[in-house]
Design a protein around this motif. Structure first.
Motif, PDB file in Angstrom:
ATOM      1  N   THR A   1      36.371  20.540  38.606  1.00 40.89           N
ATOM      2  CA  THR A   1      35.828  21.787  38.258  1.00 40.89           C
ATOM      3  C   THR A   1      34.510  21.774  38.792  1.00 40.89           C
ATOM      4  O   THR A   1      33.917  22.886  38.976  1.00 40.89           O
ATOM      5  N   ALA A   2      33.769  20.694  38.346  1.00 43.14           N
ATOM      6  CA  ALA A   2      32.242  20.803  38.740  1.00 43.14           C
ATOM      7  C   ALA A   2      31.978  20.552  40.244  1.00 43.14           C
ATOM      8  O   ALA A   2      31.169  21.518  40.858  1.00 43.14           O
ATOM      9  N   GLY A   3      32.718  19.837  40.936  1.00 43.09           N
ATOM     10  CA  GLY A   3      32.478  19.901  42.692  1.00 43.09           C
ATOM     11  C   GLY A   3      33.330  20.676  43.348  1.00 43.09           C
ATOM     12  O   GLY A   3      32.997  21.144  44.380  1.00 43.09           O
TER      13      GLY A   3
ATOM     14  N   PHE B   1      38.067  30.800  41.441  1.00 40.24           N
ATOM     15  CA  PHE B   1      37.089  30.625  40.066  1.00 40.24           C
ATOM     16  C   PHE B   1      36.518  31.839  39.668  1.00 40.24           C
ATOM     17  O   PHE B   1      35.868  32.508  40.630  1.00 40.24           O
ATOM     18  N   ILE B   2      36.737  32.127  38.610  1.00 40.27           N
ATOM     19  CA  ILE B   2      36.137  33.641  37.976  1.00 40.27           C
ATOM     20  C   ILE B   2      35.344  33.201  37.152  1.00 40.27           C
ATOM     21  O   ILE B   2      35.613  32.595  35.844  1.00 40.27           O
ATOM     22  N   GLU B   3      33.986  33.719  37.146  1.00 35.98           N
ATOM     23  CA  GLU B   3      33.056  33.330  35.879  1.00 35.98           C
ATOM     24  C   GLU B   3      33.231  34.570  34.937  1.00 35.98           C
ATOM     25  O   GLU B   3      33.078  35.806  35.238  1.00 35.98           O
ATOM     26  N   THR B   4      33.419  34.087  33.592  1.00 38.33           N
ATOM     27  CA  THR B   4      33.838  35.353  32.716  1.00 38.33           C
ATOM     28  C   THR B   4      32.610  36.136  32.015  1.00 38.33           C
ATOM     29  O   THR B   4      32.894  36.956  31.513  1.00 38.33           O
ATOM     30  N   THR B   5      31.609  35.733  32.441  1.00 43.43           N
ATOM     31  CA  THR B   5      30.554  36.630  31.994  1.00 43.43           C
ATOM     32  C   THR B   5      30.232  37.825  32.853  1.00 43.43           C
ATOM     33  O   THR B   5      30.139  39.099  32.665  1.00 43.43           O
ATOM     34  N   SER B   6      30.331  37.427  34.178  1.00 51.07           N
ATOM     35  CA  SER B   6      29.949  38.575  35.047  1.00 51.07           C
ATOM     36  C   SER B   6      31.348  38.955  35.575  1.00 51.07           C
ATOM     37  O   SER B   6      31.514  40.146  36.230  1.00 51.07           O
TER      38      SER B   6
ATOM     39  N   LYS C   1      33.033  37.796  38.037  1.00 57.89           N
ATOM     40  CA  LYS C   1      32.922  37.790  39.548  1.00 57.89           C
ATOM     41  C   LYS C   1      33.726  36.244  39.980  1.00 57.89           C
ATOM     42  O   LYS C   1      33.578  35.419  39.321  1.00 57.89           O
ATOM     43  N   ALA C   2      34.243  36.528  41.159  1.00 61.68           N
ATOM     44  CA  ALA C   2      34.675  35.426  41.636  1.00 61.68           C
ATOM     45  C   ALA C   2      33.492  34.513  42.235  1.00 61.68           C
ATOM     46  O   ALA C   2      32.944  34.848  42.924  1.00 61.68           O
ATOM     47  N   VAL C   3      33.427  33.301  41.875  1.00 59.74           N
ATOM     48  CA  VAL C   3      32.398  32.481  42.234  1.00 59.74           C
ATOM     49  C   VAL C   3      32.779  31.243  43.246  1.00 59.74           C
ATOM     50  O   VAL C   3      31.869  30.715  43.795  1.00 59.74           O
ATOM     51  N   ALA C   4      34.220  31.141  43.547  1.00 54.81           N
ATOM     52  CA  ALA C   4      34.422  30.083  44.406  1.00 54.81           C
ATOM     53  C   ALA C   4      36.013  30.193  44.733  1.00 54.81           C
ATOM     54  O   ALA C   4      36.595  30.720  43.817  1.00 54.81           O
ATOM     55  N   THR C   5      36.328  29.683  45.746  1.00 54.69           N
ATOM     56  CA  THR C   5      37.809  29.709  46.286  1.00 54.69           C
ATOM     57  C   THR C   5      38.118  28.478  46.825  1.00 54.69           C
ATOM     58  O   THR C   5      37.445  27.918  47.644  1.00 54.69           O
TER      59      THR C   5
ATOM     60  N   GLN D   1      39.123  19.187  35.124  1.00 57.00           N
ATOM     61  CA  GLN D   1      40.086  19.405  36.086  1.00 57.00           C
ATOM     62  C   GLN D   1      41.095  20.653  36.045  1.00 57.00           C
ATOM     63  O   GLN D   1      41.207  20.917  35.003  1.00 57.00           O
ATOM     64  N   VAL D   2      41.569  20.958  37.126  1.00 55.91           N
ATOM     65  CA  VAL D   2      42.465  22.178  37.207  1.00 55.91           C
ATOM     66  C   VAL D   2      43.657  21.679  38.080  1.00 55.91           C
ATOM     67  O   VAL D   2      43.414  20.901  39.009  1.00 55.91           O
ATOM     68  N   PHE D   3      44.801  22.157  37.356  1.00 51.64           N
ATOM     69  CA  PHE D   3      46.071  21.485  38.023  1.00 51.64           C
ATOM     70  C   PHE D   3      46.768  22.769  38.754  1.00 51.64           C
ATOM     71  O   PHE D   3      47.102  23.561  38.105  1.00 51.64           O
ATOM     72  N   ALA D   4      46.904  22.588  40.034  1.00 56.17           N
ATOM     73  CA  ALA D   4      47.737  23.852  40.804  1.00 56.17           C
ATOM     74  C   ALA D   4      48.843  23.209  41.241  1.00 56.17           C
ATOM     75  O   ALA D   4      48.941  22.323  41.997  1.00 56.17           O
ATOM     76  N   ALA D   5      50.181  24.119  40.680  1.00 55.36           N
ATOM     77  CA  ALA D   5      51.516  23.450  40.887  1.00 55.36           C
ATOM     78  C   ALA D   5      51.586  24.156  42.331  1.00 55.36           C
ATOM     79  O   ALA D   5      51.870  25.621  42.289  1.00 55.36           O
ATOM     80  N   ASN D   6      52.099  23.442  43.468  1.00 52.15           N
ATOM     81  CA  ASN D   6      52.189  24.123  44.712  1.00 52.15           C
ATOM     82  C   ASN D   6      53.547  24.274  45.184  1.00 52.15           C
ATOM     83  O   ASN D   6      54.369  23.119  45.505  1.00 52.15           O
TER      84      ASN D   6
END
Length: 369
Positions: free
Chosen positions: A180-182, A135-140, A142-146, A164-169
């Protein structure tokens, strides 16, 4: 991602034999030179044919050098393009208004796909070689979570409401649904073989291209696989209109695009376009479709009413990802083997500027606001 898929005559043919041994051996090979799997043969043939028969396209404008300059202090940057550089483990960001680099953010290993949150607050980067989504925060910037996900996530795309975010594995034949919240995986539905990319609809459903089984899986809003839609060979890129009334799939191995009616869940048209269409984008009004033709180093501008190619714009080498600016006035295309991104004016059908990225740029997303 043609380097990943085995584009190029000699290497792609050699990889075909190894890819055919077993599904397990194909997955193990992902730690080698960005995991060229079963698509190598199709792209090798295309590459050899193109090299022998096609006249060289006019080169794009010389790229501007990258920099880490920040945007103007007196004018806040609202719309940003993010590019996943699979060869350097970074995401490059660009000011879409000024068409210039902003900074570079370190993410995971082998990043490929990028998705932008509907509110513009974050972008999500699929890290293929580290089995995670950043997760990259677009204001800064910066990567804020992995968030750990399945094996070799190729893409990361948000739901229309951003929850939600869908990651195709690609490596585990499933999709990781991230809250995305948790910032954690809440579901892992199985799809077809070698899932590549995801498109989402306003009603909460998601469609996933399966490169290994030549179909598209429809996931319900409760993340259940409810349909499989047959398409062309090696489906890769997928995009839905803003209204959600049409979904387009790039059949990279067939040199075609399938148009799907999401209500009937059937293909309503198949258009033979380009040599190896890959990344897709659609105009805000749904009248134009943009396809990165990775086999011809060009962007195709397609009339969605007829499926006809209106123009072909030369870009850099091995174009991969496509993103359209919120108003539709610009189309951005990543060029994997040129380490650049091309910015195109779709009304004039020409490249305005070519900008430097990191190594092997693939996925791209533009924050909507």
């Amino acid at each position: 991602m043609l380097r990943f898929l085995g584009f190029g005559c000699p290497y792609g043919v050699r990889r075909l034999a190894a890819a055919a041994v077993s599904r397990r051996s194909r997955i193990r090979t992902r730690t080698r030179v960005r995991t060229r799997l079963m698509l190598g043969f199709a792209f090798a043939v295309m590459a050899c044919t193109a090299a022998a028969a096609a006249a060289p396209a006019a080169p794009p404008p010389s790229p501007r050098p990258a920099s880490k300059a920040e945007p103007d202090k007196g004018f806040p940057m609202r719309i940003v393009a993010y590019v996943a550089n699979s060869g350097s483990g970074t995401a490059s960001s660009f000011d879409v208004r000024l068409e210039r680099p902003v900074t570079t953010t370190t993410v995971g290993s082998g990043p490929t796909g990028v998705g932008a949150a509907p509110d513009g607050s974050h972008v999500y980067v699929a890290n293929g070689l580290s089995d995670s989504v950043t997760f990259i925060e677009t204001t800064s910037h910066k990567a804020v979570a992995t968030v750990p996900v399945g094996s070799y996530p190729f893409s990361a795309f948000p739901s229309r409401d951003g929850s939600q975010v869908f990651a195709a594995n690609w490596g585990s034949d499933n999709v990781s649904v991230i809250d995305t919240a948790g910032r954690k995986v809440i579901a892992t539905p199985a799809v077809g073989e070698l899932p590549h990319s995801v498109a989402t609809l306003p009603d909460g459903t998601a469609l996933v291209t399966n490169s290994g089984t030549n179909n598209v899986t429809v996931l319900s809003k409760t993340h259940e696989p409810v349909a499989q839609i047959p398409v062309g060979d090696f489906p890769s890129g997928i995009v839905a209109t803003v209204k959600g009334d049409r979904v387009y799939v790039a059949n990279t191995g067939s040199g075609s695009i399938s148009a799907i009616d999401p209500v009937t869940r059937k293909v309503v048209a198949t258009w033979p376009v380009g040599k190896a269409p890959l990344g897709l984008g659609v105009s805000p009004d749904g009248r134009r479709l943009y396809a990165a033709d990775s086999g011809a180093d060009s962007l195709l501008v397609i009339d969605t009413a007829t499926g006809g190619v209106l123009s072909q714009v030369p870009v850099g080498k091995t174009p991969q990802g496509v993103a359209v600016s919120p108003g539709g006035s610009r189309v951005w295309v990543t060029n994997e083997d040129s380490d650049t991104v091309s910015v195109i004016d779709p009304t004039l059908t020409k490249v305005r500027v070519t900008l430097r990225t990191g190594h092997n740029p693939e996925g791209i997303a533009i924050s909507p606001r």
